[in-house]
Design an enzyme around this catalytic site. Structure first.
Site, PDB file in Angstrom:
ATOM      1  N   THR A  60     -22.242 -19.853  20.018  1.00  0.00           N
ATOM      2  CA  THR A  60     -22.539 -20.893  21.002  1.00  0.00           C
ATOM      3  C   THR A  60     -23.606 -20.519  22.009  1.00  0.00           C
ATOM      4  OG1 THR A  60     -21.529 -22.481  22.532  1.00  0.00           O
ATOM      5  CG2 THR A  60     -20.740 -20.227  22.653  1.00  0.00           C
ATOM      6  N   ALA A  61     -23.736 -19.245  22.374  1.00  0.00           N
ATOM      7  CA  ALA A  61     -24.667 -18.919  23.451  1.00  0.00           C
ATOM      8  C   ALA A  61     -25.001 -17.441  23.434  1.00  0.00           C
ATOM      9  CB  ALA A  61     -24.067 -19.277  24.816  1.00  0.00           C
TER      10      ALA A  61
ATOM     11  N   HIS B  33     -23.693 -29.179  22.414  1.00  0.00           N
ATOM     12  CA  HIS B  33     -25.064 -29.210  22.948  1.00  0.00           C
ATOM     13  C   HIS B  33     -26.114 -29.295  21.848  1.00  0.00           C
ATOM     14  CE1 HIS B  33     -25.042 -24.703  22.386  1.00  0.00           C
ATOM     15  NE2 HIS B  33     -26.303 -24.937  22.091  1.00  0.00           N
TER      16      HIS B  33
ATOM     17  N   GLY C 200     -31.217 -21.666  18.144  1.00  0.00           N
ATOM     18  CA  GLY C 200     -31.091 -22.209  16.790  1.00  0.00           C
ATOM     19  C   GLY C 200     -29.868 -21.690  16.073  1.00  0.00           C
TER      20      GLY C 200
ATOM     21  N   SER D 156     -27.042 -21.569  17.530  1.00  0.00           N
ATOM     22  CA  SER D 156     -25.927 -22.322  18.098  1.00  0.00           C
ATOM     23  C   SER D 156     -25.279 -23.201  17.044  1.00  0.00           C
ATOM     24  CB  SER D 156     -26.410 -23.184  19.265  1.00  0.00           C
ATOM     25  OG  SER D 156     -26.825 -22.388  20.342  1.00  0.00           O
TER      26      SER D 156
ATOM     27  N   ASP E 245     -17.697 -27.306  24.248  1.00  0.00           N
ATOM     28  CA  ASP E 245     -18.943 -27.251  23.473  1.00  0.00           C
ATOM     29  C   ASP E 245     -18.692 -27.269  21.969  1.00  0.00           C
ATOM     30  OD1 ASP E 245     -21.680 -27.337  23.319  1.00  0.00           O
ATOM     31  OD2 ASP E 245     -21.962 -25.165  23.404  1.00  0.00           O
TER      32      ASP E 245
END
Length: 477
Positions: free
Chosen positions: A246-247, A126, A228, A230, A156
């Site tokens: 990632t999240a 992403h 940011g 990520s 991802d």
């Protein structure tokens, strides 16, 4: 006085290691009622913090981070988009092309150099999705163009390559050895303010069931992972990469601040995806058992002689599949795969989606009330197929699996990947990105099921689709 000195040393050590005990130190230095005034005691004590406690150097993450931070990069992406006052209306766009303007969308993220020799950089899909240009900025200030190697939206994970001398890479740890309570450190570029380090512990491993995040096997941590971050690094205290940030889970967005729910892709999974992207020209080829299943409810559990309603009961086994070769039968209840608990079809699907072609799976099955172990070797899962293979009325359309983010949002079915101009499918009003959720040809939940439902095509074929959020029934002529 001797006891006071011991207390001071203990509090000082806690502050240096944890980074959050400044208030406690201040309170601990408050003198007893008979001691001298605080103003006369505190400044010289704080100014003269010892360099060691009981002969041991004060603990610090700085030496480890000095080796880690050069391998963590900032990722900058640019995407060219056309903006028209008429939105996406194609007619008005053609009538007034001079009013359409090009705009550059920019975004920031993070990445990790994992192979200095080849210049491989891992990040999140992403972070670079839809980008026309990608560049990375190293910790030493150099900005380099990044070439796209490949990505996997469903996990991802994305892989890039940069070319430069004197790169620093992070060694990849065995993430399967992580335990709840292990200390970890997140390094990234939150909010574009520059490289930032946050610390915490592993809160959970093997975390799944989060909506909209694809196939899941996350490390959960209370280390802050902000916008940011990520694609950045999650490292252990040895400076080894254990995960790709990632999240963060925050229903109220940044208004709620950090609530200690961050998620990272474990290196065991990231390494597998990276190896496939390199070997398969930028794509991931997944394995599948080749079956359909449903939840075990209380009534079904009682009928099957089970103590509790859990597991995935097999409703269909596709011919020529890995499940068929392993001897799986309709009515079998799958309770575990390679020792991992399976509570329902979602867990089984998530497990399958993280396995490569050729992966060997031991299935713990309940058949007619008795336990049974079946061994399967996963076969390739087709990514898409042409509609003409199913029925002439679908000629010109290509069908693909739903993106995993849509499945996590609760949808099942297949997606129309493309529709050829002037084809029979287009005449029948099928459109790219339509989601087919039902058909009078038979029941299905995914691509193999959709294909199997056309064993005996009906005289009149009706597809129920979702276009955007609006359902419709299309009669295929």
């Amino acid at each position: 006085m001797k006891n006071s000195t011991k207390t001071l040393l203990a509090l000082t050590a806690a502050a240096a290691f944890g980074g959050f005990a400044a208030t406690a130190i201040r309170d601990g230095l408050e003198p007893p009622a008979q001691a001298a005034p605080a103003a006369a005691v505190v400044p010289p004590l704080v100014a003269a913090l010892p360099s060691a406690v009981s002969g041991q150097p004060m603990p610090s993450l700085a030496p480890m981070l000095a080796k880690v931070t050069p391998a963590v990069v900032s990722v900058h992406t640019k995407q060219r988009v056309s903006v028209s006052p008429f939105g996406n209306d194609p007619m008005f766009r053609r009538m007034f092309p001079e009013l359409t303007q090009e705009r550059i969308n920019e975004s920031l993220g993070s990445g990790v150099i994992v192979d200095a020799k080849h210049g491989y950089v891992l990040t999140n899909h992403h972070v670079i999705e839809g980008a026309d240009e990608v560049a990375v900025t190293l910790a030493d200030g150099r900005t380099l163009k990044a070439d796209f190697v490949g990505s996997d939206p469903d996990t991802d994970v994305a892989l890039m390559r940069i070319t430069a001398p004197n790169l620093t890479a992070l060694p990849l740890a065995d993430s399967s050895a992580l335990r709840v309570g292990d200390f970890v450190v997140a390094v990234g570029n939150p909010f574009g303010i520059g490289q930032t380090v946050t610390s915490g512990i592993v809160s959970a491993v093997g975390r799944s069931g989060l909506r909209g995040l694809g196939f899941q096997n996350f490390i959960q941590t209370d280390a802050s992972i902000n916008p940011g971050n990520s694609g950045g690094a999650l490292v252990n205290l040895n400076g080894e990469l254990v995960g790709i940030n990632t999240a963060s889970f925050n229903p109220r967005g940044s208004m709620a601040g950090n609530i200690g729910l961050g998620f990272a892709i474990p290196t065991s999974l990231a390494r597998s995806i990276m190896d496939q992207l390199i070997a398969n020209n930028g794509v991931v080829i997944r394995g599948t058992l080749g079956l359909e299943s449903q939840d075990v409810d209380a009534r079904l559990a009682q009928a099957l002689g089970m103590d509790e309603p859990r597991g995935a009961v097999v409703t269909q086994v596709f011919s020529g599949s890995a499940a068929a070769a392993a001897g799986v039968k309709v009515g079998d209840v799958i309770l575990a795969a390679n020792g991992q608990r399976i509570d329902g079809p979602d867990e089984l699907r998530n497990f399958e989606g993280l396995q490569p072609v050729g992966g060997r799976i031991a299935l713990d099955v309940r058949r007619e009330g008795k336990p049974l172990t079946l061994n399967a070797t996963l076969r390739e899962q087709p990514k898409s197929f042409a509609g003409v293979e199913l029925d002439p009325r679908l000629a010109g359309a290509t069908f693909a699996e739903l993106p995993e983010r849509l499945r996590q949002a609760g949808l099942s079915g297949v997606m129309v990947e493309s529709v050829a101009r002037g084809s029979r499918a287009e005449v029948n009003r099928l459109r790219k990105d339509d989601v087919i959720i039902a058909s009078n040809a038979g029941n299905f939940e995914d691509l193999p099921g959709f294909r199997a439902s056309f064993t005996q095509a009906p005289a009149q074929l009706v597809l129920r689709i979702l276009r955007g959020n609006r359902p419709a029934d299309l009669l295929m002529q």
